[in-house]
Scaffold this motif. Structure first.
Motif, PDB file in Angstrom:
ATOM      1  N   GLU A  17       0.830  -1.203   0.000  1.00 17.43           N
ATOM      2  CA  GLU A  17       0.000   0.000   0.000  1.00 17.43           C
ATOM      3  C   GLU A  17       0.861   1.248   0.000  1.00 17.43           C
ATOM      4  OE1 GLU A  17      -4.410  -0.848   1.740  1.00 17.43           O
ATOM      5  OE2 GLU A  17      -3.001   0.182   3.053  1.00 17.43           O
ATOM      6  N   ARG A  18       1.879   1.215   0.849  1.00 14.21           N
ATOM      7  CA  ARG A  18       2.687   2.423   0.994  1.00 14.21           C
ATOM      8  C   ARG A  18       3.449   2.738  -0.281  1.00 14.21           C
ATOM      9  NH1 ARG A  18       6.028   3.136   6.533  1.00 14.21           N
ATOM     10  NH2 ARG A  18       4.144   2.356   7.507  1.00 14.21           N
TER      11      ARG A  18
ATOM     12  N   GLY B  60       2.409   1.869  -3.229  1.00 12.99           N
ATOM     13  CA  GLY B  60       1.461   2.037  -4.336  1.00 12.99           C
ATOM     14  C   GLY B  60       1.555   0.925  -5.364  1.00 12.99           C
TER      15      GLY B  60
ATOM     16  N   GLU C 265      -0.293  -1.763  -5.660  1.00 14.67           N
ATOM     17  CA  GLU C 265      -1.513  -2.569  -5.701  1.00 14.67           C
ATOM     18  C   GLU C 265      -1.717  -3.261  -7.049  1.00 14.67           C
ATOM     19  OE1 GLU C 265      -1.399   0.426  -4.317  1.00 14.67           O
ATOM     20  OE2 GLU C 265      -2.762   0.594  -2.601  1.00 14.67           O
ATOM     21  N   GLU C 266      -1.489  -2.486  -8.134  1.00 13.95           N
ATOM     22  CA  GLU C 266      -1.761  -3.033  -9.459  1.00 13.95           C
ATOM     23  C   GLU C 266      -0.875  -4.253  -9.747  1.00 13.95           C
ATOM     24  OE1 GLU C 266      -3.848  -1.297 -11.899  1.00 13.95           O
ATOM     25  OE2 GLU C 266      -4.510   0.062 -10.322  1.00 13.95           O
TER      26      GLU C 266
ATOM     27  N   TYR D 186      -2.473  -7.189  -8.067  1.00 12.23           N
ATOM     28  CA  TYR D 186      -3.640  -7.665  -8.811  1.00 12.23           C
ATOM     29  C   TYR D 186      -3.192  -8.517 -10.011  1.00 12.23           C
ATOM     30  CZ  TYR D 186      -6.027  -3.868  -6.222  1.00 12.23           C
ATOM     31  OH  TYR D 186      -6.504  -3.035  -5.254  1.00 12.23           O
TER      32      TYR D 186
ATOM     33  N   GLN E  84      -7.962  -5.911   7.694  1.00 13.79           N
ATOM     34  CA  GLN E  84      -6.960  -4.882   7.918  1.00 13.79           C
ATOM     35  C   GLN E  84      -6.709  -4.042   6.656  1.00 13.79           C
ATOM     36  OE1 GLN E  84      -4.792  -4.568  11.004  1.00 13.79           O
ATOM     37  NE2 GLN E  84      -6.728  -5.432  11.658  1.00 13.79           N
ATOM     38  N   PHE E  85      -6.798  -4.689   5.497  1.00 11.07           N
ATOM     39  CA  PHE E  85      -6.463  -4.015   4.230  1.00 11.07           C
ATOM     40  C   PHE E  85      -7.540  -4.306   3.185  1.00 11.07           C
ATOM     41  CE2 PHE E  85      -2.677  -5.130   6.559  1.00 11.07           C
ATOM     42  CZ  PHE E  85      -1.912  -3.972   6.537  1.00 11.07           C
ATOM     43  N   PRO E  86      -8.774  -3.838   3.410  1.00  3.37           N
ATOM     44  CA  PRO E  86      -9.860  -4.273   2.522  1.00  3.37           C
ATOM     45  C   PRO E  86      -9.652  -4.011   1.031  1.00  3.37           C
ATOM     46  CG  PRO E  86     -10.726  -3.148   4.449  1.00  3.37           C
ATOM     47  CD  PRO E  86      -9.242  -2.959   4.468  1.00  3.37           C
ATOM     48  N   PRO E  87      -9.309  -2.779   0.609  1.00  5.66           N
ATOM     49  CA  PRO E  87      -9.206  -2.580  -0.843  1.00  5.66           C
ATOM     50  C   PRO E  87      -8.127  -3.461  -1.464  1.00  5.66           C
ATOM     51  CG  PRO E  87      -9.025  -0.492   0.338  1.00  5.66           C
ATOM     52  CD  PRO E  87      -8.967  -1.568   1.357  1.00  5.66           C
ATOM     53  N   LEU E  88      -7.006  -3.566  -0.784  1.00 11.02           N
ATOM     54  CA  LEU E  88      -5.872  -4.325  -1.309  1.00 11.02           C
ATOM     55  C   LEU E  88      -6.198  -5.811  -1.423  1.00 11.02           C
ATOM     56  CD1 LEU E  88      -2.723  -4.036  -1.930  1.00 11.02           C
ATOM     57  CD2 LEU E  88      -2.420  -4.957   0.360  1.00 11.02           C
TER      58      LEU E  88
ATOM     59  N   CYS F 238      -9.202  -7.457  -0.995  1.00 10.72           N
ATOM     60  CA  CYS F 238     -10.399  -7.785  -1.784  1.00 10.72           C
ATOM     61  C   CYS F 238     -10.118  -7.583  -3.268  1.00 10.72           C
ATOM     62  CB  CYS F 238     -11.594  -6.957  -1.326  1.00 10.72           C
ATOM     63  SG  CYS F 238     -11.992  -7.221   0.419  1.00 10.72           S
TER      64      CYS F 238
ATOM     65  N   LEU G 140     -10.442 -10.443  -6.067  1.00  9.89           N
ATOM     66  CA  LEU G 140     -11.209 -10.237  -7.298  1.00  9.89           C
ATOM     67  C   LEU G 140     -10.378 -10.614  -8.519  1.00  9.89           C
ATOM     68  CD1 LEU G 140     -13.718  -9.018  -8.787  1.00  9.89           C
ATOM     69  CD2 LEU G 140     -12.488  -6.840  -8.778  1.00  9.89           C
TER      70      LEU G 140
END
Lengths: 219, 153
Positions: free
Chosen positions: A115-116, A118, A120-121, A124, A172-176, A178, A182
């Motif tokens: 997260e820190r 950036g 994330e992509e 995914y 703890q890290f929902p967007p990341l 989940c 997905l």
């Protein structure tokens, strides 16, 4: 294995050593999101109601199940009978590893670093590639079950996933997490050859996986 | 009944100013997300752009890429429900498409029920979180602190 927490976890897990009790636990898990009564667990196990109740209450003592009371028939008032004792899975998690390991802490540190920075992509993409490797599978339910999900088809044809495989770290890290899930599910569908027919999408709700699987719109 | 509500402030830097195609999908979702917040359980108040007069507050206008949200909710659970258990989660999941990493921050703090925080309050709490890390006066979802006890006569 020596801290009190570890011993509690060990107690909880050993409560499942008995075959019938493990089947009772599974019957309650299968009923989710609805709670299960003694009668239906007895029926699922092919044992008497008293034996089913004995095992269910042992699972409650071990902290693996939680109890609630409700009238099941929908009746109320005099003559409606006593409320039934109902069981559902406890939200508590129990992990036992021998020797002790701390993968959860590692996962949380990795998630925070992602997260820190950036990245994330990248996560995914990695998750999607990983999902694709699972390979061909013509049946969507078999695909999901075989990859650790508990699919349940709703009336509108949507498939909900009753479990959250990454629950603790997802909280703890929902967007990341989940988002990772997905991407992984869409990778699984693609690898299975089901992506033309099925699609995973974000569809958050408490108490289940925040991703659901639904049919692509076809003409 | 709770005596304290939870306030939230978030600042983030878009990859391009509003109006740029790069952030069009985000901009298109802003109104939707605000409407969703307004009708979510436990929603109390949110800062509306038209209500902010930076000059009157003596606050330097931020660059056009910087965006901020501030809102008040009845409980941490209510705020969490909107942020993580609604369609809002899908926008969060895609935030790297639209936002510059390392240039965003969110802070939570307790306010007495009925009190509306000012923009200055929010900026101070953000600064406090940045300087001291999570504490009872400025915290995060990951490291929350309980609401203060009201002293009673």
């Amino acid at each position: 294995m020596t801290t009190p927490d570890h011993l509690d976890d060990l107690d909880a897990v050993t409560a499942l050593a008995d075959r019938v009790r493990r089947a009772a636990y599974r019957a309650v898990a299968d009923a989710a999101p609805d709670p299960a009564g003694r009668d239906e667990v007895a029926e699922a196990l092919g044992v008497g109601r008293t034996l089913a109740a004995f095992h269910l209450d042992k699972l409650v003592d071990a902290g693996l199940l939680e109890v609630s009371y409700a009238r099941r028939s929908g009746r109320s008032g005099p003559g409606a009978g006593r409320p039934a004792k109902l069981y559902r899975l406890s939200a508590a998690e129990h992990a036992v590893s021998v020797p002790p390991r701390a993968y959860r802490s590692a996962a949380e540190l990795l998630a925070e670093a992602l997260e820190r920075s950036g990245a994330e992509e990248t996560l995914y993409r990695v998750a999607e590639e990983h999902g694709r490797k699972a390979g061909p599978e013509p049946d969507v339910t078999t695909l999901l079950t075989g990859n650790g999900y508990q699919p349940a088809t709703r009336e509108d044809g949507r498939i909900e996933l009753r479990n959250c495989p990454y629950h603790r770290v997802a909280e703890q890290f929902p967007p990341l997490i989940c988002g990772m899930n997905l991407a992984m599910l869409n990778g699984l569908l693609e690898g299975a050859g089901l992506a033309d027919e099925w699609c995973a999408r974000m569809d958050p709700a408490p108490g289940r996986c925040c991703v659901t699987v639904s049919k692509n719109k076809t003409n | 009944m709770t005596d304290f509500h939870v306030a939230q402030m978030n600042v983030a830097k878009l990859r391009a100013p509003e109006g740029d195609p790069l952030v069009a999908e985000f901009t298109a979702g802003v109104d939707l997300m605000n409407e969703l917040a307004d009708r979510s359980p436990g929603f109390v108040w949110r800062l509306k752009e038209e209500d902010v007069d930076l000059a009157a507050l003596g606050i330097q206008p931020a660059p056009p890429e910087m965006i901020a949200t501030m809102s008040v909710w009845e409980s941490l659970e209510a705020l969490r429900g909107y942020v993580y258990h609604s369609t809002h989660l899908d926008y969060l999941r895609r935030r790297r498409e639209w936002f510059v990493p390392g240039e965003s921050a969110m802070v939570l703090w307790w306010v007495e029920a009925g009190r509306i925080p000012t923009l200055r309050d929010g900026l101070q709490r953000l600064a406090l979180l940045g300087a001291e890390g999570p504490g009872p006066r400025a915290f995060t979802f990951r490291q929350p602190f309980p609401a203060p006890e009201l002293s009673r006569p």
